[in-house]
Motif scaffolding. Structure first.
Motif, PDB file in Angstrom:
ATOM      1  N   SER A 171       1.091  -1.233  -0.277  1.00  0.00           N
ATOM      2  CA  SER A 171       0.344  -0.189   0.094  1.00  0.00           C
ATOM      3  C   SER A 171       0.065   1.314   0.112  1.00  0.00           C
ATOM      4  N   GLU A 172       0.031   2.031  -0.256  1.00  0.00           N
ATOM      5  CA  GLU A 172       1.154   3.790  -0.756  1.00  0.00           C
ATOM      6  C   GLU A 172       1.466   4.442   0.852  1.00  0.00           C
ATOM      7  N   SER A 173       0.481   4.136   2.094  1.00  0.00           N
ATOM      8  CA  SER A 173       1.244   4.116   3.418  1.00  0.00           C
ATOM      9  C   SER A 173       2.037   3.685   3.660  1.00  0.00           C
ATOM     10  N   GLU A 174       2.269   2.423   3.242  1.00  0.00           N
ATOM     11  CA  GLU A 174       2.987   1.497   3.712  1.00  0.00           C
ATOM     12  C   GLU A 174       4.015   2.152   3.038  1.00  0.00           C
ATOM     13  N   ARG A 175       4.213   2.278   1.750  1.00  0.00           N
ATOM     14  CA  ARG A 175       5.306   2.631   0.842  1.00  0.00           C
ATOM     15  C   ARG A 175       6.521   3.955   1.658  1.00  0.00           C
ATOM     16  N   ASN A 176       5.999   4.399   2.377  1.00  0.00           N
ATOM     17  CA  ASN A 176       6.135   5.898   2.729  1.00  0.00           C
ATOM     18  C   ASN A 176       6.869   5.508   4.475  1.00  0.00           C
ATOM     19  N   ASP A 177       6.016   4.427   5.124  1.00  0.00           N
ATOM     20  CA  ASP A 177       6.569   4.066   6.645  1.00  0.00           C
ATOM     21  C   ASP A 177       8.049   3.791   6.701  1.00  0.00           C
ATOM     22  N   PRO A 178       8.918   4.354   7.452  1.00  0.00           N
ATOM     23  CA  PRO A 178      10.158   3.771   7.631  1.00  0.00           C
ATOM     24  C   PRO A 178      10.003   3.006   8.621  1.00  0.00           C
ATOM     25  N   GLN A 179       9.047   2.514   9.245  1.00  0.00           N
ATOM     26  CA  GLN A 179       9.273   1.104  10.185  1.00  0.00           C
ATOM     27  C   GLN A 179       8.443  -0.167   9.602  1.00  0.00           C
ATOM     28  N   THR A 180       7.985   0.474   8.108  1.00  0.00           N
ATOM     29  CA  THR A 180       8.271  -1.225   6.489  1.00  0.00           C
ATOM     30  C   THR A 180       9.466  -1.133   6.535  1.00  0.00           C
ATOM     31  N   PHE A 181       9.798  -0.460   6.262  1.00  0.00           N
ATOM     32  CA  PHE A 181      11.118  -0.155   5.682  1.00  0.00           C
ATOM     33  C   PHE A 181      12.039  -0.755   6.212  1.00  0.00           C
ATOM     34  N   PHE A 182      12.688  -0.896   7.273  1.00  0.00           N
ATOM     35  CA  PHE A 182      13.394  -0.977   8.739  1.00  0.00           C
ATOM     36  C   PHE A 182      13.372  -2.278   8.204  1.00  0.00           C
ATOM     37  N   SER A 183      12.076  -3.159   9.026  1.00  0.00           N
ATOM     38  CA  SER A 183      11.637  -4.196   9.422  1.00  0.00           C
ATOM     39  C   SER A 183      12.385  -5.640   8.241  1.00  0.00           C
ATOM     40  N   ALA A 184      11.650  -4.522   7.389  1.00  0.00           N
ATOM     41  CA  ALA A 184      12.284  -5.847   5.654  1.00  0.00           C
ATOM     42  C   ALA A 184      13.397  -5.215   5.753  1.00  0.00           C
ATOM     43  N   ALA A 185      13.934  -4.712   6.225  1.00  0.00           N
ATOM     44  CA  ALA A 185      16.245  -4.176   6.138  1.00  0.00           C
ATOM     45  C   ALA A 185      16.743  -5.178   6.967  1.00  0.00           C
ATOM     46  N   LEU A 186      16.059  -5.270   8.189  1.00  0.00           N
ATOM     47  CA  LEU A 186      16.679  -6.233  10.016  1.00  0.00           C
ATOM     48  C   LEU A 186      16.160  -7.286   9.352  1.00  0.00           C
ATOM     49  N   GLN A 187      15.104  -7.837   8.625  1.00  0.00           N
ATOM     50  CA  GLN A 187      14.640  -9.270   8.442  1.00  0.00           C
ATOM     51  C   GLN A 187      15.345 -10.046   6.653  1.00  0.00           C
ATOM     52  N   ALA A 188      16.129  -9.259   6.061  1.00  0.00           N
ATOM     53  CA  ALA A 188      16.546  -9.413   5.101  1.00  0.00           C
ATOM     54  C   ALA A 188      18.726  -9.673   5.521  1.00  0.00           C
ATOM     55  N   ASP A 189      18.649  -9.406   6.200  1.00  0.00           N
ATOM     56  CA  ASP A 189      19.799  -8.759   6.745  1.00  0.00           C
ATOM     57  C   ASP A 189      20.470 -10.286   7.550  1.00  0.00           C
ATOM     58  N   LYS A 190      21.618 -10.674   6.509  1.00  0.00           N
ATOM     59  CA  LYS A 190      22.000 -11.524   7.028  1.00  0.00           C
ATOM     60  C   LYS A 190      23.301 -11.327   8.323  1.00  0.00           C
ATOM     61  N   ARG A 191      23.225 -10.310   9.203  1.00  0.00           N
ATOM     62  CA  ARG A 191      23.995  -9.882  10.162  1.00  0.00           C
ATOM     63  C   ARG A 191      22.710  -9.692  11.506  1.00  0.00           C
ATOM     64  N   THR A 192      21.539  -9.889  11.298  1.00  0.00           N
ATOM     65  CA  THR A 192      20.756  -9.400  11.971  1.00  0.00           C
ATOM     66  C   THR A 192      20.388 -10.459  12.774  1.00  0.00           C
ATOM     67  N   SER A 193      20.164 -11.129  14.241  1.00  0.00           N
ATOM     68  CA  SER A 193      20.462 -12.220  15.086  1.00  0.00           C
ATOM     69  C   SER A 193      18.802 -12.869  14.582  1.00  0.00           C
ATOM     70  N   SER A 194      19.380 -14.239  14.597  1.00  0.00           N
ATOM     71  CA  SER A 194      18.114 -15.129  14.542  1.00  0.00           C
ATOM     72  C   SER A 194      16.308 -14.588  15.543  1.00  0.00           C
ATOM     73  N   PRO A 195      16.946 -14.351  16.519  1.00  0.00           N
ATOM     74  CA  PRO A 195      15.793 -14.220  17.720  1.00  0.00           C
ATOM     75  C   PRO A 195      15.049 -12.731  17.568  1.00  0.00           C
ATOM     76  N   ILE A 196      15.762 -11.488  16.733  1.00  0.00           N
ATOM     77  CA  ILE A 196      15.268 -10.455  16.514  1.00  0.00           C
ATOM     78  C   ILE A 196      14.470 -10.757  15.125  1.00  0.00           C
ATOM     79  N   LYS A 197      15.106 -11.659  13.516  1.00  0.00           N
ATOM     80  CA  LYS A 197      13.850 -11.675  12.688  1.00  0.00           C
ATOM     81  C   LYS A 197      12.956 -12.179  12.988  1.00  0.00           C
ATOM     82  N   ARG A 198      13.035 -13.329  13.976  1.00  0.00           N
ATOM     83  CA  ARG A 198      12.071 -14.019  14.542  1.00  0.00           C
ATOM     84  C   ARG A 198      10.883 -12.930  15.104  1.00  0.00           C
ATOM     85  N   LEU A 199      10.924 -12.424  15.973  1.00  0.00           N
ATOM     86  CA  LEU A 199      10.857 -10.957  16.594  1.00  0.00           C
ATOM     87  C   LEU A 199       9.992 -10.487  15.313  1.00  0.00           C
TER      88      LEU A 199
END
Length: 190
Positions: free
Chosen positions: A32-60
């Motif tokens: 959605s347009e609102s998600e497209r401009n939402d830093p929370q959505t962007f950074f959540s996806a970026a952290l989940q895609a980052d190989k160095r983000t810990s597994s517990p944080i990715k699961r959360l």
């Protein structure tokens, strides 16, 4: 109760954050347009895609048990004249902030793009953490409990100071100290 000064993501900050914030808003691919401009959505996806983000944080983040806190924000931490993003991962309830990340384009090309934007600092095992910036130093604060302390009122606070290292392209810890907690608990003003 007065809370420690926090960085807030607001429309004004997004407008003044420069090319990085604009690029973030333009390159996300949520539905959605609102998600497209939402830093929370962007950074959540970026952290989940980052190989160095810990597994517990990715699961959360994947389960939505934890979230990218809206207190995350943009400020120049690395001293390169471009806005960096301090990103907090928080759990509802007593645990509070459990991880802190710094996203930056520092060390990338001179014209920042989202391809250059990456997590350059991770602190992924926190509990009820707070932070502040003081003269270019990132101070991460966590409670130190003694027997009988309430979650909101620890006896002591551990403070770790980090500064940007151009050569290492990350934040380096330069100090660690334990201080008596302010009267009224960890969230009391200092």
């Amino acid at each position: 109760m007065v809370r420690p000064r926090r960085l807030l993501v607001s429309a004004a900050v997004m407008l003044t954050a420069g090319p990085v914030a604009i690029a973030l808003a333009q390159t996300t691919t949520p539905e959605s347009e609102s998600e497209r401009n939402d830093p929370q959505t962007f950074f959540s996806a970026a952290l989940q895609a980052d190989k160095r983000t810990s597994s517990p944080i990715k699961r959360l983040l994947a389960s939505k048990a934890g979230f990218v806190d809206s207190r995350s924000g943009f400020v120049d931490v690395t001293g390169d004249g471009r806005s960096d993003a301090i990103v907090l991962v928080t759990l509802p309830g007593a645990a509070g902030t459990v991880a802190l990340y710094l996203f930056s384009t520092d060390g990338g090309s001179k014209g920042p793009t989202t391809a250059d934007l990456r997590a350059v600092f991770r602190s992924q095992q926190l509990y009820r953490a707070t932070f502040r910036l003081r003269n270019g130093t990132l101070v991460v604060r966590t409670p130190v409990y003694a027997k009988g302390d309430e979650p909101h009122a620890p006896s002591k606070i551990e403070e770790r100071d980090y500064v940007w290292s151009d050569s290492a392209v990350t934040m380096r810890r330069v100090a660690r100290r334990t201080v008596t907690a302010p009267r009224g608990g960890a969230d009391a003003p200092r």
